[in-house]
Design an enzyme around this catalytic site. Structure first.
Site, PDB file in Angstrom:
ATOM      1  N   HIS A   1      -1.971  -1.073  -4.615  1.00 38.54           N
ATOM      2  CA  HIS A   1      -3.410  -0.976  -4.885  1.00 38.54           C
ATOM      3  C   HIS A   1      -3.825   0.492  -4.836  1.00 38.54           C
ATOM      4  O   HIS A   1      -3.032   1.373  -4.501  1.00 38.54           O
ATOM      5  CB  HIS A   1      -4.237  -1.832  -3.918  1.00 38.54           C
TER       6      HIS A   1
ATOM      7  N   SER B   1       0.831  -1.195   0.000  1.00 41.05           N
ATOM      8  CA  SER B   1       0.000   0.000   0.000  1.00 41.05           C
ATOM      9  C   SER B   1       0.876   1.260   0.000  1.00 41.05           C
ATOM     10  O   SER B   1       1.704   1.439  -0.890  1.00 41.05           O
ATOM     11  CB  SER B   1      -0.942  -0.041   1.208  1.00 41.05           C
TER      12      SER B   1
END
Length: 372
Positions: free
Chosen positions: A100, A76
């Site tokens: 993501h 992330s």
């Protein structure tokens, strides 16, 4: 997030919490003053985008030689931080990187949700731009990494241009059938944390020379250079929480002040509209039934427009005045050649009466005067 420092190496572990950005800046600034080569070791499953951006910018803007190493996972926001230097990070052979789209939640009205969605799209756009610049791949290619959780082992990360080199692990080898999709980001993090054993067995902590400048720079209270790392971190978080509360109080006061001022202006505007409409009604330009219509015109378009509209309406003469003047003429012999200025000078009352009784004649004189 926990920051552990040993000489020119800072290791960042865990979730990126609110306040970690400023904490990192303080520690990193002190390291820059002492070392020309700095190693940043990352093992994180992401967290606060804003604090992560602060960490990213601090590393990116440093003039020192920075070596970023992914020693477990960089997921992330951790993956984004790992791309903060032109010299790409190095990653352990058994490490993972995950990319993501940014996510977040909002409580409130539809507008609150729309604003959050707008912000998330802006952050996602920045992420894609960063990854395009870092990997050299087209935006359409990296855009696919914004859909779902996209895991890269060391070989895949190297192939995609996300890292520059594969290095030997700092933890025991993870079993071959490890599945990131099944374990999830936190599960992967804890797999490494349980096995992570630094090569240097000495304990890595914030030393006293690092704690003192942090305490002084942030004006922390209740702690000193002998306090534990946890106590220092708690003091930093408490300070930012207090400052946030104070700023929120000031913001609320300003909002209240603005609302009061707006209400006052609305009341004054309403009073001004009422006065103009009442004057027009008294002059016979509009009837009581038309009052609401002209008030709506002013509320929608402003009092200036209302004045213009009312100014174009001639005053209505009472029926009795028409009866009294029936068969009579207001023209006076010898005044046929008078212009507007002559009427104003010699008989202004008659000129005023002409505007109501003989509007065409008044209009002719007025236009001749002002060339309309």
């Amino acid at each position: 997030m926990i920051f552990q420092v040993q000489q020119n190496t800072i290791a960042a572990y865990g979730q990126i919490w609110e306040g970690n950005g400023m904490e990192f800046v303080s520690i990193f600034t002190q390291m820059e003053s002492q070392y020309s080569d700095i190693t940043v070791k990352i093992h994180t499953y992401g967290g606060s985008v804003f604090d992560g951006n602060l960490i990213f910018n601090t590393i990116q803007n440093s003039k020192k030689n920075i070596d970023i190493q992914i020693i477990g996972i960089a997921a992330s926001m951790g993956a984004i931080i790992s791309q903060s230097r032109k010299n790409k990070p190095r990653m352990v052979r058994n490490g993972y990187l995950m990319i993501h789209a940014p996510s977040g939640g909002t409580d409130g009205t539809a507008t609150d949700h729309e604003n959050t969605a707008k912000l998330l799209r802006s952050i996602e756009k920045n992420f894609k731009t960063l990854l395009v610049n870092s990997t050299g791949k087209p935006e359409s290619y990296v855009a696919k990494w914004m859909v779902g959780d996209n895991w890269f082992d060391a070989e895949q990360a190297l192939k995609e241009g996300l890292i520059s080199e594969i290095i030997e692990p700092e933890s025991d080898t993870i079993i071959a059938n490890l599945n990131p999709q099944e374990l999830g980001v936190q599960g992967m993090y804890y797999q490494f944390t349980a096995l992570l054993t630094p090569k240097n067995e000495s304990k890595i902590n914030l030393d006293h020379t690092m704690k003192k400048p942090i305490i002084e720079a942030l004006a922390l209270t209740g702690v000193n250079e002998q306090s534990s790392d946890t106590a220092i971190i708690d003091a930093v978080n408490a300070k930012f929480a207090a400052e946030k509360s104070e700023l929120q109080g000031k913001l609320d006061a300003e909002i209240k002040k603005r609302e009061t001022a707006e209400e006052s202006l609305k009341a004054k505007a309403k009073a001004a509209i009422t006065a103009v409409v009442e004057a027009a009604k008294k002059a016979g330009k509009i009837t009581q039934d038309q009052v609401a219509t002209y008030e709506s015109i002013a509320e929608a378009s402003g009092i200036e427009v209302l004045n213009t509209v009312l100014g174009a309406i001639p005053a209505r003469n009472p029926i009795y005045s028409q009866i009294q003047s029936h068969g009579k003429t207001d023209a006076v012999l010898g005044r046929e050649e008078w212009d507007f200025d002559k009427w104003q000078k010699e008989d202004p009352k008659a000129l005023e009466a002409m505007a109501g009784k003989e509007p065409e004649k008044f209009k002719e004189l007025f236009n001749a005067k002002y060339k309309k």
